[in-house]
Scaffold this active site. Structure first.
Site: not given
Length: 266
Positions: A42, A69-70, A149, A164, A168
């Site tokens: 995380d 931090d991906v 999503s 977003y 996705k």
């Protein structure tokens, strides 16, 4: 192998990004309960640490906490390397970390918001998948599971989630492409597409007790629009997570599994 044995993850190693809370925590718990050792990753180091301690105590598995931090290439590579170093390998990777969208009409949507959401929700998934695949290719096995999503499959429900939704949708196509590319190397790649889930990200400002009557109205409309008649809970995703991580899904790759209370059926 019995059908129940096929679902077990004994002595495997799983990495879950965004594992400090919400859907990621549900995935991490499911992995540990099914017998895997787990790396909880995380950006919030304290959240990862608390989650790891809790899961280790509940399950008796080895659970480690890692901060990353991906959206940063070096962080994504390091979290996988540390998982292999501390837990001895990597069999399952959940690229789950994501952030929400403030929402706006396209004419008002800023490039800063676009860049921020795409960096975590799409680039972060790519970097996570790539780092995991580099380890799995050497071992000629593994399962990568991306959190997409329903917004990657249908348009936005009137909330202006432009970045977003685009991110996705990108995750959906990334999943399919990597599945085809990596299948000959023994690696399966699938995605889970949740609907509206009760988490800080999924519910956010739309809590049923929010003071703003307009936001309450949106919350109620989402509930009404969902055939099952409620928002999802993180634990509703645990079963599909174990299925895709385990040998029970050995012939499944390149698919997007909607967990949506019937949203897409309407």
């Amino acid at each position: 192998m019995s059908v129940m044995d096929a679902f077990r993850l004994n002595d495997r190693v799983a990495l879950v990004t965004g594992g400090g809370s919400g859907i990621g925590l549900a995935f991490a718990r499911a992995m540990a309960e099914a017998g895997a050792d787990v790396a909880v990753v995380d950006w919030n180091e304290e959240a990862a640490r608390k989650a790891a301690e809790q899961l280790a105590g509940e399950t008796g598995r080895k659970v480690i906490a890692l901060r990353a931090d991906v959206s940063k290439e070096e962080d994504a590579d390091r979290m996988v390397q540390e998982t292999v170093r501390q837990l001895g390998g990597l069999d399952v990777c959940f690229a789950n970390a994501g952030i929400g969208d403030e929402g706006a009409l396209v004419t008002e949507y800023s490039k800063e918001d676009w860049d921020r959401v795409i960096a975590v929700n799409l680039t972060g998934v790519f970097l996570t998948d790539r780092a995991a695949a580099r380890v799995m290719v050497e071992r000629k096995r593994g399962s990568i599971i991306n959190t997409a999503s329903i917004y990657g499959l249908v348009g936005d429900f009137g909330m202006g989630a432009i970045g977003y939704t685009a991110a996705k949708g990108g995750v959906v196509q990334l999943t399919r492409t990597l599945a085809v590319q990596l299948a000959p190397m023994g690696i399966r790649v699938n995605a889970i597409a949740p609907a509206f889930i009760r988490t800080n990200l999924g519910e956010g400002k739309l809590r049923e007790d929010v003071p703003d009557p307009e936001l309450r109205k949106v919350h109620e409309e989402i509930t009404r629009r969902t055939p099952i008649g409620r928002w999802g809970r993180p634990e509703d995703l645990a079963g599909i997570g174990v299925f895709l991580a385990s040998d029970a899904s050995a012939f499944c790759t390149g698919y997007i599994y909607a967990v949506d209370g019937g949203w897409l059926a309407v």
